[in-house]
Design an enzyme around this catalytic site. Structure first.
Site, PDB file in Angstrom:
ATOM      1  N   HIS A   1       0.802  -1.224   0.000  1.00 36.56           N
ATOM      2  CA  HIS A   1       0.000   0.000   0.000  1.00 36.56           C
ATOM      3  C   HIS A   1       0.846   1.292   0.000  1.00 36.56           C
ATOM      4  CE1 HIS A   1      -3.469  -2.568   0.845  1.00 36.56           C
ATOM      5  NE2 HIS A   1      -2.838  -3.057   1.900  1.00 36.56           N
TER       6      HIS A   1
HETATM    7  O1  RIB Z   1      -5.035   0.048   4.417  1.00 34.02           O
HETATM    8  C1  RIB Z   1      -3.637   0.091   4.309  1.00 34.02           C
HETATM    9  C2  RIB Z   1      -3.072   1.150   5.198  1.00 34.02           C
HETATM   10  O2  RIB Z   1      -3.371   0.831   6.556  1.00 34.02           O
HETATM   11  C3  RIB Z   1      -1.529   1.234   5.136  1.00 34.02           C
HETATM   12  O3  RIB Z   1      -1.131   2.549   5.395  1.00 34.02           O
HETATM   13  C4  RIB Z   1      -1.092   0.322   6.243  1.00 34.02           C
HETATM   14  O4  RIB Z   1       0.173   0.728   6.799  1.00 34.02           O
HETATM   15  C5  RIB Z   1      -2.170   0.543   7.257  1.00 34.02           C
HETATM   16  O5  RIB Z   1      -1.820   1.670   8.021  1.00 34.02           O
END
Ligand code: RIB
Ligand code: CA
Length: 317
Positions: A247
Site C-alpha cells: 500500500h
Molecule cells: O489500508 C492500508 C493502510 O493501513 C496502510 O497505510 C497500512 O500501513 C495501514 O496503516
C-alpha cells in the site's frame, strides 16, 4: 561522470510504521530524485510511541538517521486510537525485534514541524506523502490554512472505491481510523492525489519480487525484504491471499514515476456519521476535470512499482 542537476522533490513523509510504511520510507530515503526533509509519525497500526521508534529504526537502516523524526498525534481527532497490529506485528515491524534507536526524536510536534518546514520553502515545492491516518495533516491545516496554497503535491494512501474495504466491508484502514481528519483534509481545498485499495491491490508482493529484494544485500534491502516476508505470511494466514498488496510505497512510487499509475479527476467524500460505513470514501468521477478537487488512482503497474523499488535499493546498496 556528469553531476545530475535535476532538482530533487522535497518531501515530508507522515506515517505509522507499519511494515508497508517501512518499505515506503526505505524507498524514499534511497531515491536520488527525492529529498526527505522530515518524517512525522502518527498513532495507527501500532501506538505512537512504537511508530515513532520504528520510523527512526527504518531511517537508520537506510543510513539516514540524520532525517528528523517528529512525533505527532497519538490518537484520532475525535475517536479512540485504532490499531492494526495483526497485520504489522506487535511491535509494528513484522518479525523484527526492535532496539531503541540511537537518534532521539526531534523537538516539537509533527503538525507544527510540517507547517514550519512548508512555510520555510517556496510555495508548492514541498510534497507530503501521508501513509497513515490523516490526523497530523488535519491538525496542520487547522493551525495553518495557508498550507492549502503552499503544500503540493499531496499524496495519500487511503480509501477504497471499487475494491471495497480492508478494515470493514466498506472502509480502508487509514480513513476508517480517523474519518474526521480525512474529511477535513479532503474538504480543505488541498488537491489530494489518493492511492486507495483500487490501486494498491494491483501492487502485489509476489515470491519473485520479494526474492529479488532479498538478494540485494545491505540493511535497507534486508529490512524491506523482512517486512515483505512478514506480510506475505500474515496475508496468507488471515486473508488467504498468495501475495500481499503493497500500500504505502505507492505514494512514493508515484512521486518518482507517475507513469506507473493512472489517475482520474474526482470528488471524495468521507462517511463520518454511520458506524456501519464509517470511513467509507465516496469517490465521484462525474465531475468536470477542471473543477475536480482531487485525483484518484484507478490502476497501478505492479511489476513496474516493484522494479522501481528493487532498482532504487540496488543502486543505494
Ligand atoms: O489500508 C492500508 C493502510 O493501513 C496502510 O497505510 C497500512 O500501513 C495501514 O496503516
Ligand atoms: Ca501506514
Amino acid at each position: 561522470m556528469t553531476q545530475d542537476l535535476t532538482p530533487k522533490q522535497a518531501l515530508i513523509i507522515d506515517c505509522d510504521p507499519g511494515v508497508d510504511d517501512a518499505v515506503g520510507l526505505l524507498l524514499a530515503l534511497a531515491a536520488p530524485q527525492l529529498e526527505v526533509l522530515a518524517i512525522t509519525t502518527v498513532g495507527g497500526n501500532v501506538p505512537l510511541e512504537k511508530t515513532s521508534r520504528n520510523a527512526r529504526i527504518v531511517s537508520a537502516a537506510a543510513g539516514r538517521a540524520d532525517v528528523p523524526v517528529f512525533a505527532g498525534a497519538a490518537r484520532p481527532l475525535a475517536r479512540p486510537p485504532a490499531g492494526a497490529g495483526e497485520f504489522h506485528g506487535a511491535e509494528g515491524l513484522g518479525d523484527e525485534t526492535p532496539t531503541e534507536p540511537q537518534t532521539a526524536l526531534a523537538e516539537g510536534e509533527a503538525a507544527d514541524a510540517l507547517i514550519d518546514i512548508v512555510r520555510s520553502r517556496p510555495a508548492r515545492t514541498v510534497a507530503v506523502a501521508v501513509m497513515g491516518p490523516m490526523t497530523n495533516l488535519a491538525l496542520a491545516l487547522r493551525r495553518a490554512p495557508d498550507l492549502v496554497d503552499r503544500l503540493a503535491p499531496v499524496v495519500v494512501m487511503g480509501g477504497a472505491r471499487s475494491e471495497g474495504g480492508n478494515i470493514t466491508a466498506s472502509a480502508e484502514f487509514n480513513i476508517w481510523a480517523d474519518p474526521e481528519a480525512a474529511a477535513e483534509v479532503f474538504d480543505s481545498g488541498l488537491k489530494v492525489i489518493a492511492f486507495g485499495l483500487d490501486a494498491t491491490h494491483q501492487v502485489r508482493a509476489t515470491e519473485a519480487r520479494i526474492a529479488r529484494i532479498e538478494a540485494i544485500g545491505g540493511e535497507a534491502a534486508r529490512l524491506a525484504a523482512s517486512t515483505l516476508r512478514f506480510s506475505q505470511r500474515i496475508e496468507r494466514q488471515i486473508v488467504g491471499w498468495e501475495a500481499a498488496p503493497l500500500h504505502d510505497p505507492c505514494t512514493v512510487a508515484w512521486l518518482m514515476r507517475p507513469d506507473l499509475f493512472e489517475l482520474r479527476p474526482c470528488r471524495i467524500a468521507v462517511e463520518t456519521i454511520s458506524d456501519l460505513t464509517r470511513g467509507h470514501t465516496a469517490v465521484e468521477f462525474r465531475v468536470e476535470a477542471a473543477a475536480a478537487p482531487h485525483l484518484w488512482a484507478v490502476s497501478a503497474d505492479g511489476e513496474g512499482v516493484f522494479d522501481l523499488i528493487a532498482r532504487t535499493l540496488e543502486a543505494a546498496a
